[in-house]
Design an enzyme around this catalytic site. Structure first.
Site, PDB file in Angstrom:
ATOM      1  N   TYR A 120      33.941  58.292  98.394  1.00 28.43           N
ATOM      2  CA  TYR A 120      33.460  57.633  99.010  1.00 28.43           C
ATOM      3  C   TYR A 120      32.081  56.535  98.038  1.00 28.43           C
ATOM      4  O   TYR A 120      31.579  57.006  97.210  1.00 28.43           O
ATOM      5  CB  TYR A 120      32.781  57.937  99.916  1.00 28.43           C
ATOM      6  CG  TYR A 120      31.568  56.885 100.903  1.00 28.43           C
ATOM      7  CD1 TYR A 120      32.443  56.261 102.070  1.00 28.43           C
ATOM      8  CD2 TYR A 120      30.424  56.708 100.433  1.00 28.43           C
ATOM      9  CE1 TYR A 120      31.720  56.010 102.562  1.00 28.43           C
ATOM     10  CE2 TYR A 120      29.300  56.541 101.752  1.00 28.43           C
ATOM     11  CZ  TYR A 120      30.076  55.305 102.704  1.00 28.43           C
ATOM     12  OH  TYR A 120      29.006  54.222 103.728  1.00 28.43           O
ATOM     13  N   ASP A 174      30.341  56.071  89.161  1.00 27.34           N
ATOM     14  CA  ASP A 174      29.539  55.981  90.541  1.00 27.34           C
ATOM     15  C   ASP A 174      29.289  56.986  90.241  1.00 27.34           C
ATOM     16  O   ASP A 174      29.315  58.212  90.967  1.00 27.34           O
ATOM     17  CB  ASP A 174      30.304  55.942  92.182  1.00 27.34           C
ATOM     18  CG  ASP A 174      29.428  55.431  93.075  1.00 27.34           C
ATOM     19  OD1 ASP A 174      27.914  56.021  92.767  1.00 27.34           O
ATOM     20  OD2 ASP A 174      29.906  55.645  94.078  1.00 27.34           O
ATOM     21  N   LYS A 186      20.680  57.751  96.318  1.00 22.76           N
ATOM     22  CA  LYS A 186      19.657  59.192  96.005  1.00 22.76           C
ATOM     23  C   LYS A 186      18.615  59.774  95.604  1.00 22.76           C
ATOM     24  O   LYS A 186      18.025  59.251  96.047  1.00 22.76           O
ATOM     25  CB  LYS A 186      21.317  59.763  96.518  1.00 22.76           C
ATOM     26  CG  LYS A 186      22.233  59.653  97.539  1.00 22.76           C
ATOM     27  CD  LYS A 186      22.781  60.173  97.520  1.00 22.76           C
ATOM     28  CE  LYS A 186      24.423  60.040  98.904  1.00 22.76           C
ATOM     29  NZ  LYS A 186      25.547  59.446  99.118  1.00 22.76           N
TER      30      LYS A 186
HETATM   31  C1  LIG Z   1      26.200  58.201  99.561  1.00 16.40           C
HETATM   32  C2  LIG Z   1      27.081  57.571  98.466  1.00 16.40           C
HETATM   33  C3  LIG Z   1      27.141  56.007  98.160  1.00 16.40           C
HETATM   34  C4  LIG Z   1      26.235  55.415  99.067  1.00 16.40           C
HETATM   35  O1  LIG Z   1      24.948  54.963  99.476  1.00 16.40           O
HETATM   36  P1  LIG Z   1      24.109  54.271 100.324  1.00 16.40           P
HETATM   37  O2  LIG Z   1      22.749  54.824 100.329  1.00 16.40           O
HETATM   38  O3  LIG Z   1      24.312  56.029 101.617  1.00 16.40           O
HETATM   39  O4  LIG Z   1      24.463  53.177 100.741  1.00 16.40           O
HETATM   40  C5  LIG Z   1      27.959  55.820  97.523  1.00 16.40           C
HETATM   41  N1  LIG Z   1      28.837  56.600  96.675  1.00 16.40           N
HETATM   42  C6  LIG Z   1      28.510  57.217  96.731  1.00 16.40           C
HETATM   43  C7  LIG Z   1      29.113  58.425  95.577  1.00 16.40           C
HETATM   44  C8  LIG Z   1      27.536  58.215  97.889  1.00 16.40           C
HETATM   45  O5  LIG Z   1      28.078  59.080  97.213  1.00 16.40           O
END
Ligand SMILES: *Cc1c(COP(=O)(O)O)cnc(C)c1O
Length: 430
Positions: free
Chosen positions: A144, A239, A267
């Site tokens: 994701y 990511d 995060k």
């Molecule tokens: C949570 C997450 C996102 C998206 O971040 P948001 O702050 O929810 O938009 C993108 N990539 C990864 C790997 C994530 O865990």
């Protein structure tokens, strides 16, 4: 435990907010019961509006590595807020946080702050396309990367294939540039490169996948990915929105020897405030507006209150890197406890841990990719989740999420959660 007030609050919310929630994962769709509405958090505990207390293993889906209401972060936020919430003009705290990040990540010379992980990844992809002059991107099924159009593409039938949008409202014209590969399967990536007519701008991966449950990439796979990108002139994006400052101080990059071209963060970097970031070499970042032609902007980007929270949190982590040993030990003990509880009643379970991240599947074989993850016993998970919640243990409400330990998670909380797992599994396995 009573949930009467939460049930009423959920109904009321439902009238004015789609599904009653502002992010679908919160809705308890895959498990039993209604989501507790939260009143407040303190340390390792969450308290709902019915007065129930929970050991919190979700921690706002990752950001709160120091738990709730850490006094240093709270003080920094209040001090910053008193000076003004936002200026839309540069502040020195942005440079300070940028320096900390550049210092930690070898692959980052310059970093740009945004307000969410979604925005960070969306901007990184645009930059990768702008730098390479190519449109196609490769992503992995089950990873994701936020909800932007190009990245909201689901699994095909397992084989590498051109992506179909996984949501109405996303034009197929856009997602046709997103090629899907299988996690930990280099042949599937080679197939994507072969299928791409115009060339691949970038491969984006969660080097420690946390959004199909916890599924780490194999080191040899990451190495082959690096070689494949180099051979094809494509950029490799890690990511690390979730794994950054979670798997280790340097995220996955503290674990793997493979160096990405670009990194996305989120995060933990905001410690509970809305912050995302993307960074790369000086050369790559020079293509970004206003230095270069690739446009990206944000009214609240680098927000001073959010930056103060992130900076305080990051400095605390840096000045005390041994926290990761403690977090990792607690995560291991929790997973060993869950596994013993499952073994005791003959329920199959596999577990994994990376730093403060933990994951478990009700499955009898190792999980290497999304197809493996899909085979977990989701009915068993739903029952387990409900039983744990009723015993005061707050786990993510889906079998495809990662759990988190914070520095406020005590040994006693781990013991209590293991005890709850024995009771719950004893009950639900009957
Ligand atoms: C949570 C997450 C996102 C998206 O971040 P948001 O702050 O929810 O938009 C993108 N990539 C990864 C790997 C994530 O865990």
């Amino acid at each position: 435990m009573g949930y009467d007030k939460s049930i009423a609050a959920f109904k009321e919310a439902y009238e004015v907010i789609p599904g009653g929630v502002d992010s679908p994962v919160r809705a308890f769709s895959g498990v039993e019961g209604t989501p507790p509405f939260i009143d407040h958090g303190k340390g390792g505990y969450l308290y709902d509006i019915d007065g129930n207390r929970y050991i919190d293993f979700v921690q706002s889906w990752g950001p709160l590595i120091f738990g709730h209401c850490d006094s240093d972060i709270e003080a920094a936020v209040i001090e910053a807020a008193k000076k003004g919430l936002s200026f839309g003009a540069p502040t020195t705290v942005e440079t300070e946080l940028a320096k900390e990040i550049v210092d930690l990540f070898e692959s980052i010379d310059k970093v740009r702050f945004v307000s969410s992980g979604t925005e960070a990844v969306m901007s990184a992809i645009r930059l990768a396309r702008g730098v390479t002059g190519r449109d196609d991107i490769v992503k992995f099924t089950g990873c994701y990367h936020g909800h932007s159009d190009s990245l909201l593409v689901q699994a095909g039938s397992g084989a590498a294939t051109f992506g179909n949008p996984s949501s109405p409202g996303v034009p197929a014209d856009l997602t046709k540039h997103t090629l899907l590969a299988t996690y930990n399967d280099i042949e599937s990536v080679k197939q994507c490169f072969a299928d791409s007519k115009e060339g691949v701008a970038c491969v984006i991966i969660e080097p420690i996948a946390g959004n199909m449950g916890l599924v780490p990439a194999e080191e040899s796979f990451l190495q082959e990915l690096r070689e494949l990108c180099d051979a094809n002139g494509a950029l490799l994006i890690f990511d690390e929105v979730m794994s950054g400052f979670r798997a280790s101080l340097k995220g996955a990059q503290g674990i793997t020897a493979v160096k990405p071209d670009m990194v996305t963060l989120g995060k933990v970097i905001g410690a509970g405030m809305p912050v995302g970031a993307f960074g790369a070499s000086r050369e790559i970042m020079s293509h970004l507006s206003p230095e270069g032609p690739v446009y990206q902007a944000g009214t609240l980007s680098g927000n001073p209150v959010a930056m103060a929270a992130g900076l305080t949190s990051l400095r605390k982590l840096k000045s005390n890197p041994s926290v990761y040993v403690d977090l990792g030990n607690k995560a291991k003990r929790l997973m060993e406890g869950f596994k013993s509880a499952a073994d005791a009643v003959g329920v199959p379970m596999v577990t994994d841990v990376r730093g403060s991240m933990f994951g478990f599947f009700f499955s009898d074989k190792p999980v290497k990719n999304f197809a493996d993850a899909m085979e977990n016993d989701q009915k068993m998970f739903a029952k387990f989740h409900k039983g744990m919640l009723d015993r005061g243990v707050y786990l993510a409400c889906s079998s495809f999420e990662t759990g988190f330990i914070s520095t406020a998670t005590t040994d006693e909380m781990i013991d209590d959660a293991i005890k709850a797992a024995y009771e719950t599994l004893g009950e639900v396995s009957k």
